[in-house]
Design a protein around this motif. Sequence first.
Motif, PDB file in Angstrom:
ATOM      1  N   ASP A  12      13.870 -23.519 -29.629  1.00 14.86           N
ATOM      2  CA  ASP A  12      15.223 -23.265 -30.109  1.00 14.86           C
ATOM      3  C   ASP A  12      15.263 -22.765 -31.549  1.00 14.86           C
ATOM      4  OD1 ASP A  12      16.672 -23.870 -27.677  1.00 14.86           O
ATOM      5  OD2 ASP A  12      15.945 -25.913 -27.976  1.00 14.86           O
ATOM      6  N   HIS A  16      14.120 -19.953 -26.770  1.00 14.60           N
ATOM      7  CA  HIS A  16      15.229 -20.770 -26.262  1.00 14.60           C
ATOM      8  C   HIS A  16      14.741 -21.765 -25.215  1.00 14.60           C
ATOM      9  CE1 HIS A  16      18.520 -18.744 -28.266  1.00 14.60           C
ATOM     10  NE2 HIS A  16      17.978 -17.584 -27.948  1.00 14.60           N
ATOM     11  N   LYS A  19      18.470 -23.750 -23.453  1.00 16.12           N
ATOM     12  CA  LYS A  19      19.172 -22.877 -22.506  1.00 16.12           C
ATOM     13  C   LYS A  19      18.393 -22.734 -21.200  1.00 16.12           C
ATOM     14  CE  LYS A  19      21.837 -20.247 -25.874  1.00 16.12           C
ATOM     15  NZ  LYS A  19      22.084 -18.945 -26.508  1.00 16.12           N
ATOM     16  N   TYR A  23      19.397 -24.069 -17.431  1.00 17.75           N
ATOM     17  CA  TYR A  23      19.356 -23.178 -16.267  1.00 17.75           C
ATOM     18  C   TYR A  23      18.715 -23.898 -15.072  1.00 17.75           C
ATOM     19  CZ  TYR A  23      17.574 -19.478 -13.234  1.00 17.75           C
ATOM     20  OH  TYR A  23      17.254 -18.716 -12.144  1.00 17.75           O
ATOM     21  N   TYR A  36      25.530 -25.161 -22.522  1.00 17.26           N
ATOM     22  CA  TYR A  36      24.905 -25.184 -23.847  1.00 17.26           C
ATOM     23  C   TYR A  36      25.825 -25.849 -24.876  1.00 17.26           C
ATOM     24  CZ  TYR A  36      23.510 -23.027 -28.309  1.00 17.26           C
ATOM     25  OH  TYR A  36      23.183 -22.795 -29.615  1.00 17.26           O
ATOM     26  N   HIS A 154      22.778 -24.810 -33.832  1.00 17.03           N
ATOM     27  CA  HIS A 154      22.998 -25.096 -32.416  1.00 17.03           C
ATOM     28  C   HIS A 154      24.037 -26.212 -32.333  1.00 17.03           C
ATOM     29  CE1 HIS A 154      19.749 -22.663 -30.743  1.00 17.03           C
ATOM     30  NE2 HIS A 154      18.943 -23.123 -31.674  1.00 17.03           N
TER      31      HIS A 154
END
Length: 188
Positions: A12, A16, A19, A23, A36, A154
């Motif tokens: 991150d 990533h 994320k 998924y 997210y 983030h």
Amino acid sequence: MKKPIIAVDMDDTICHLVKRAIYHNNLNFPTHPLRYEDMIHWDTSHLRHPESTHDVFYGRPGLFEELELYDEYVVDEMRKLNDAYDVIVVTAAEPRTVVEKWNWLQQHMPFITAEQFITCKRKNLLGFDLLIDDGAHNLIPAHEDGKKVICIPHPWNIQERERYNFPLMSSWKEAKAYIDEVLQVVGV
């Protein structure tokens, strides 16, 4: 003259992880979809399906080799940093993920050598001049030790960003120039 040491986190920060973990979580547990934006702190147990433990969420074999680059600029900017500074890539890793992380790094940034790859959860124990990271648990101790830090923003570090007013870097575009400014380096 000794080059400043820049410690760069992986997950991150240059790629990533969250994320991609989301998924796979959403594929495997469609009744408990994650977003997210919902990842506002490290403990996500209240968000995930009961069977999606921390080990399941982050433990999919091969997960760390399939992560996407943070953005289209990260490779070129990391190369520039590597040419100008003493760069170390410092990542928290469990024994089973070390090889995957190394493989990812060699696929995307082969200019980073094994001597520059460090697995370490307590990054504040390392000697560096600047830390680039998304984890407040790494940024705060470095900041409190008087080291320079740059936070990758983030949802899970919003509160700490506001409290500590960390310098931010939301894109790797022109990162080398920005880092030169943070380190106040001229002519490097």
